[in-house]
Design a protein around this motif. Structure first.
Motif, mmCIF file in Angstrom:
data_model
loop_
_atom_site.group_PDB
_atom_site.id
_atom_site.type_symbol
_atom_site.label_atom_id
_atom_site.label_comp_id
_atom_site.label_asym_id
_atom_site.label_seq_id
_atom_site.Cartn_x
_atom_site.Cartn_y
_atom_site.Cartn_z
ATOM 1 N N LYS A 1 -9.564 -22.320 -35.659
ATOM 2 C CA LYS A 1 -10.211 -21.032 -35.915
ATOM 3 C C LYS A 1 -10.890 -20.633 -34.676
ATOM 4 O O LYS A 1 -10.900 -19.521 -34.310
ATOM 5 C CB LYS A 1 -10.847 -20.936 -37.234
ATOM 6 N N ILE A 2 -11.443 -21.716 -33.976
ATOM 7 C CA ILE A 2 -12.269 -21.238 -32.711
ATOM 8 C C ILE A 2 -11.637 -20.661 -31.557
ATOM 9 O O ILE A 2 -12.394 -19.765 -30.857
ATOM 10 C CB ILE A 2 -13.352 -22.415 -32.495
ATOM 11 N N VAL A 3 -10.375 -20.740 -31.777
ATOM 12 C CA VAL A 3 -9.461 -19.827 -30.758
ATOM 13 C C VAL A 3 -8.686 -18.920 -31.256
ATOM 14 O O VAL A 3 -8.527 -17.737 -30.818
ATOM 15 C CB VAL A 3 -8.464 -20.953 -29.747
ATOM 16 N N ILE B 1 -1.445 -21.530 -31.098
ATOM 17 C CA ILE B 1 -2.658 -22.268 -30.998
ATOM 18 C C ILE B 1 -3.050 -23.323 -32.211
ATOM 19 O O ILE B 1 -3.243 -24.358 -31.386
ATOM 20 C CB ILE B 1 -3.914 -21.200 -31.262
ATOM 21 N N PRO B 2 -2.867 -23.038 -33.192
ATOM 22 C CA PRO B 2 -3.048 -24.430 -34.268
ATOM 23 C C PRO B 2 -1.840 -25.359 -33.884
ATOM 24 O O PRO B 2 -2.168 -26.535 -33.874
ATOM 25 C CB PRO B 2 -2.844 -23.759 -35.608
ATOM 26 N N LEU B 3 -0.605 -24.980 -33.627
ATOM 27 C CA LEU B 3 0.342 -26.036 -33.567
ATOM 28 C C LEU B 3 0.012 -26.795 -32.233
ATOM 29 O O LEU B 3 0.027 -27.898 -32.298
ATOM 30 C CB LEU B 3 1.773 -25.405 -33.154
ATOM 31 N N LEU B 4 -0.314 -26.093 -31.171
ATOM 32 C CA LEU B 4 -0.709 -26.907 -29.789
ATOM 33 C C LEU B 4 -2.193 -27.816 -29.956
ATOM 34 O O LEU B 4 -2.111 -28.941 -29.580
ATOM 35 C CB LEU B 4 -0.741 -26.022 -28.723
ATOM 36 N N MET B 5 -3.066 -27.224 -30.784
ATOM 37 C CA MET B 5 -4.491 -27.924 -30.591
ATOM 38 C C MET B 5 -4.301 -29.006 -31.658
ATOM 39 O O MET B 5 -4.753 -30.290 -31.299
ATOM 40 C CB MET B 5 -5.304 -27.025 -31.499
ATOM 41 N N ILE B 6 -3.498 -29.140 -32.621
ATOM 42 C CA ILE B 6 -3.161 -30.081 -33.582
ATOM 43 C C ILE B 6 -2.498 -31.312 -32.951
ATOM 44 O O ILE B 6 -2.698 -32.367 -32.882
ATOM 45 C CB ILE B 6 -2.671 -29.657 -35.053
#
Length: 185
Positions: free
Chosen positions: A58-60, A93-98
């Motif tokens: 969520k921070i990005v 974003i969530p896909l790459l961060m995780i």
């Protein structure tokens, strides 16, 4: 089919660069915003509420979304093309961060704030680059608008709902307290 002129492309590129800088600056703000708000649950829907991997997406994600909304009204691009480019980028974003977190922490058995900060910087630049390139592309987003809208709604709902109703799996578990979702007082 709408194609972007050279002057519009330069104008958009300028805002994509500004956006990457703004989002990178806002990421640490969104990391602490929930705490700074006095643990306001409304704020917590958009800011990290704990130290879980999920909450860090969520921070990005939300600074990117909020900047994109402002950018739309400033740049006034073709709506469907812009929406598609931003939706696809935001979904990364969530896909790459995780994926990145579990890959590097699993491979090396460590978690590193320095690595996370550098990755956030690279990710932020990457998603704005993807957004810009998609907007410039000759892809027909008009015929794909409904699936893109469904993707937007699905990712946004997950970002919001998994804070209030997190599945009890490690992705959503606060690494500091072992709890899930909003902290209890």
């Amino acid at each position: 089919m709408n194609y972007i002129s050279h002057d519009r492309a330069r104008h958009l590129l300028r805002y994509e660069i500004i956006g990457a800088i703004v989002v990178y600056i806002l990421a640490p703000v969104f990391h602490f915003l929930f705490e700074w708000s006095g643990y306001n649950h409304f704020v917590g829907m958009f800011a990290a509420v704990n130290e879980s991997v999920w909450e860090h997406t969520k921070i990005v994600y939300f600074p990117f979304l909020f900047f994109s909304i402002a950018e739309y009204f400033i740049v006034k691009p073709d709506f469907r093309r812009f929406f598609a480019a931003k939706t696809i980028s935001m979904s990364l974003i969530p896909l790459l961060m995780i994926t990145f977190f579990y890959t590097y922490s699993g491979m090396f058995g460590v978690e590193s704030l320095a690595v996370d900060i550098v990755f956030t910087f690279i990710l932020t630049i990457f998603v704005f680059y993807v957004s810009y390139r998609l907007y410039q592309s000759k892809r027909d987003f008009d015929s794909r608008f409904i699936p893109i809208f469904i993707l937007f709604a699905a990712v946004l709902l997950m970002e919001l709902l998994f804070t209030a109703f997190p599945p009890h799996i490690p992705l959503f578990q606060d690494s500091a307290t072992g709890t899930f979702g909003f902290p209890t007082a």
